[in-house]
Scaffold this active site. Structure first.
Site, short mmCIF file in Angstrom:
data_model
loop_
_atom_site.label_atom_id
_atom_site.label_comp_id
_atom_site.label_asym_id
_atom_site.label_seq_id
_atom_site.Cartn_x
_atom_site.Cartn_y
_atom_site.Cartn_z
N ASP A 15 -0.30 5.09 1.00
CA ASP A 15 -0.64 6.09 2.02
C ASP A 15 -0.71 5.47 3.41
O ASP A 15 -1.46 4.51 3.63
CB ASP A 15 -1.98 6.75 1.68
CG ASP A 15 -1.89 7.59 0.41
OD1 ASP A 15 -1.27 8.65 0.47
OD2 ASP A 15 -2.42 7.16 -0.64
N ASP A 62 0.87 -1.17 0.00
CA ASP A 62 0.00 0.00 0.00
C ASP A 62 0.92 1.23 0.00
O ASP A 62 2.13 1.09 0.23
CB ASP A 62 -0.88 -0.03 1.25
CG ASP A 62 -1.78 1.18 1.37
OD1 ASP A 62 -2.39 1.57 0.36
OD2 ASP A 62 -1.85 1.76 2.47
#
Length: 228
Positions: free
Chosen positions: A10, A8
């Site tokens: 953020d 991922d």
């Protein structure tokens, strides 16, 4: 052992969640609304559509939301006074990515941010060269926790999902990776995943610094030419 790693972005590779939360809280103040941390945390890890619906409700409706998001966009375009990036690299991320690169492990990003945002953000921080593939939220029909993003990232790496480890900070992200058939290492950020998710996790770590000692157990050694 595993053949690839999918990240991922953020809250996992970059510390973006805190500045974004600060921007929304400040935007709410311009509307004379007190938006608390706990209220904002309701949207962490959700799709853009779901986040918009919740924030509009918290702020008083669609018109208030439109005013607030314009303020947020202006806030996030400002540079920090000392010239440092608005979204800095999370602790251990650069170290861990470099270690994976040394071992010849292919890496990808599976993020709800758009493909353009992913490449611009990671490029500005000097991290783009660590990745062989990208899957952005604008490239799939369904957002996390649907498995589509992780399935696309694994496909673009040319690696079976079962041969990948996902690194996630949010519950919806972890659910997405699990549904796609990946093992998941959870590195919580603003919002700690529930016990139901951490119970299914391969590991739960405090930061990506803590992932480095696991490399010899999770990924095969580098080819001989990498060691020369």
């Amino acid at each position: 052992m595993f053949a690839a790693a999918i990240f991922d972005m953020d809250g996992l590779l970059i510390d973006s969640e805190r500045p974004i939360m600060a921007a929304w809280i400040e935007a709410a103040h311009t509307l004379d609304i007190e938006l608390s941390h706990s209220q904002y945390l309701q949207v962490v890890g959700l799709s853009t559509v779901e986040s918009e619906q919740i924030l509009a409700s918290l702020l008083g409706g669609p018109e208030a939301y439109r005013h607030a998001i314009e303020h947020v966009r202006r806030y996030l375009q400002l540079e920090r006074a000392d010239g440092s990036p608005l979204f800095p690299i999370k602790p251990g991320a650069a170290e861990f990515l470099s270690a994976l690169r040394e071992r010849g492990i292919r890496c990808a990003v599976a993020s709800s941010s758009t493909r353009r945002q992913i490449e611009a953000c990671l490029g500005s921080l000097g991290l783009l060269h660590h990745f062989s593939a990208f899957a952005g939220g604008d490239e799939v029909a369904r957002a996390k926790p649907d498995p589509a993003l992780y399935l696309l990232a694994a496909e673009r790496l040319g690696v079976a999902p079962a041969d990948c480890i996902a690194f996630e900070d949010s519950e919806n992200g972890a659910r997405s990776a699990l549904a796609a058939g990946l093992r998941v290492v959870v590195v919580p950020d603003l919002k700690h995943p529930t016990e139901a998710i951490t119970g299914q996790a391969f590991h739960v770590l405090e930061s990506l610094h803590d992932a480095v000692p696991h490399l010899p157990h999770w990924f095969p050694p580098a080819p001989a030419e990498k060691l020369a």
